[in-house]
Design an enzyme around this catalytic site. Sequence first.
Site, PDB file in Angstrom:
ATOM      1  N   THR A  17      13.739 -12.890   9.176  1.00 51.30           N
ATOM      2  CA  THR A  17      14.495 -13.421  10.315  1.00 51.30           C
ATOM      3  C   THR A  17      14.172 -12.644  11.592  1.00 51.30           C
ATOM      4  OG1 THR A  17      16.289 -14.042   8.836  1.00 51.30           O
ATOM      5  CG2 THR A  17      16.818 -13.910  11.183  1.00 51.30           C
ATOM      6  N   LYS A 209      27.141   0.625  10.401  1.00 55.18           N
ATOM      7  CA  LYS A 209      27.045   0.528  11.863  1.00 55.18           C
ATOM      8  C   LYS A 209      28.064   1.451  12.540  1.00 55.18           C
ATOM      9  CE  LYS A 209      25.496  -4.289  11.744  1.00 55.18           C
ATOM     10  NZ  LYS A 209      25.970  -5.674  11.633  1.00 55.18           N
TER      11      LYS A 209
END
Length: 441
Positions: A17, A209
């Site tokens: 992607t 994250k």
Amino acid sequence: MAPRNTTVNISLMGLGTVGGGVAAALMGNADAIKRKTGRTVRLKQALVRDVSRPRDPSLPAGLLTTNPEDILSDPDVDIVVEMMGGDSPAGSYLERAIAAGKHVVTANKEVMSRRGPSLLALAQEKRVNLLFEASAGGGIPIVGCLMSQLLANDIRSIRSIINGTTNYILTRMARQQTPFADALAEAQARGYAESDPTNDIEGIDAAYKLSVLGSLAFHRPIPHDSIYTEGISRLAPEDFRYAAELGYAIKSLAIAVAEDDGAVRARVHPALVPEDHLLAKVDGVYNAVEVTGDLCGQIILHGQGAGREATTSAVMGDVLNIVRGLANSEGPPPLPDTPSVASNGGPLAPVHPIDELSSAYYMRLTCADQAGVLAQIAQILGDGNISIATVIQKDTDPGSGTAQLVITTYPSREADVQTALRAVGELSVVVSVNNLIRIEE
Ligand code: NAP
Ligand code: HSE
């Protein structure tokens, strides 16, 4: 390393992607890149697992390889862009690329969370760049912001929505009553999800994250496994309905707060957010990061948190910065403002356990629909020092003789709430404790 005014050779690791978007940008935007950076770039090679897979874009013959040595041992490669995902083998490839004196860009939050400090230290030693904007927040430029534009601040907190897949699923469940599995399949088809979507829906991706962002914000590594992590799989359609009646949206939040005692409180979990708060309005694949600093006050960055184009923007921004640095300096390009602790590897930030959190709570129980039930539950909560804010009884089912009881509390200690809820679950009049969700006011 390419001398000034020569072509900069860039090799990709991963062509899915994100890698596909970056390859398309490198091949299709060559003129714009030259105009913006002063240098010509060339896509030299791309590492994949399966060369026979159809690709978008399809690459000229000979550019695809399944052998990492074709990139890592090639002295002509100036920049390696890693978009494979996962810690292994991506982490060791990055280490080897840096050790070989190549500049590196990565979109890999797992590697940056697990190995960021040591890789950054190696990059500093080798005088090369290691940039990782796409590792958190997709197209939102939050990593660069924390590393440079907000560096003057004493950052007090980060409150964020940093997983696009989860936010997409929650939005579809809340707005269109889409079943969880269907919403997840849509997110996967759009290229938002990790190869193992468990990482998205169980909050693990957001914890990686938050570890990256928190470490940059507080200048101390925050290991991802010290972050309390809870996924979204327990949320049911009725939770969205009841939350909306109470004036809240349900979002998966990633929160890191610097406490006055020097410790950090870091957690990823679903939360009820007042519907007029900006975070409650972040829908679909959009992410948002709210940063509170002593000088900047409260800042909210909002944008697409996943997907090919948005992530390509972040990766290509890093690539172009390195190319520009190569064009502008005789020696090695300027290093990014890596926080000192990220580059020297310690000390780790002490992280408070979730037990000590003080929060308001939403709890949903299935109970016998009979007199005295609420009194028994209220007694246990009261004994646990938990003050009830609201109670609503919903969805009475005469067939089974049960009803749903939705209780919200005033701020209480997490450990007390967990203990009380276990006792509530043991009452003979309580069929099941269905959910406990923190309320973020
Ligand atoms: P993806 O579509 O699954 O693509 C992964 C690519 O890496 C594929 O081309 C695959 O090869 C290749 N690959 C994987 N393991 C390999 C190995 N051991 N050896 C050689 N090639 C290997 O993944 P993605 O969505 O692009 O994500 C890539 C990275 O970007 C991840 O770190 C992810 O967390 C991060 N990221 C993704 C997004 C997003 O929206 N998707 C956003 C921000 C950050 P084959 O094609 O031959 O299978
Ligand atoms: N799987 C991730 C997400 C990709 O859904 O947010 C972006 O890091």
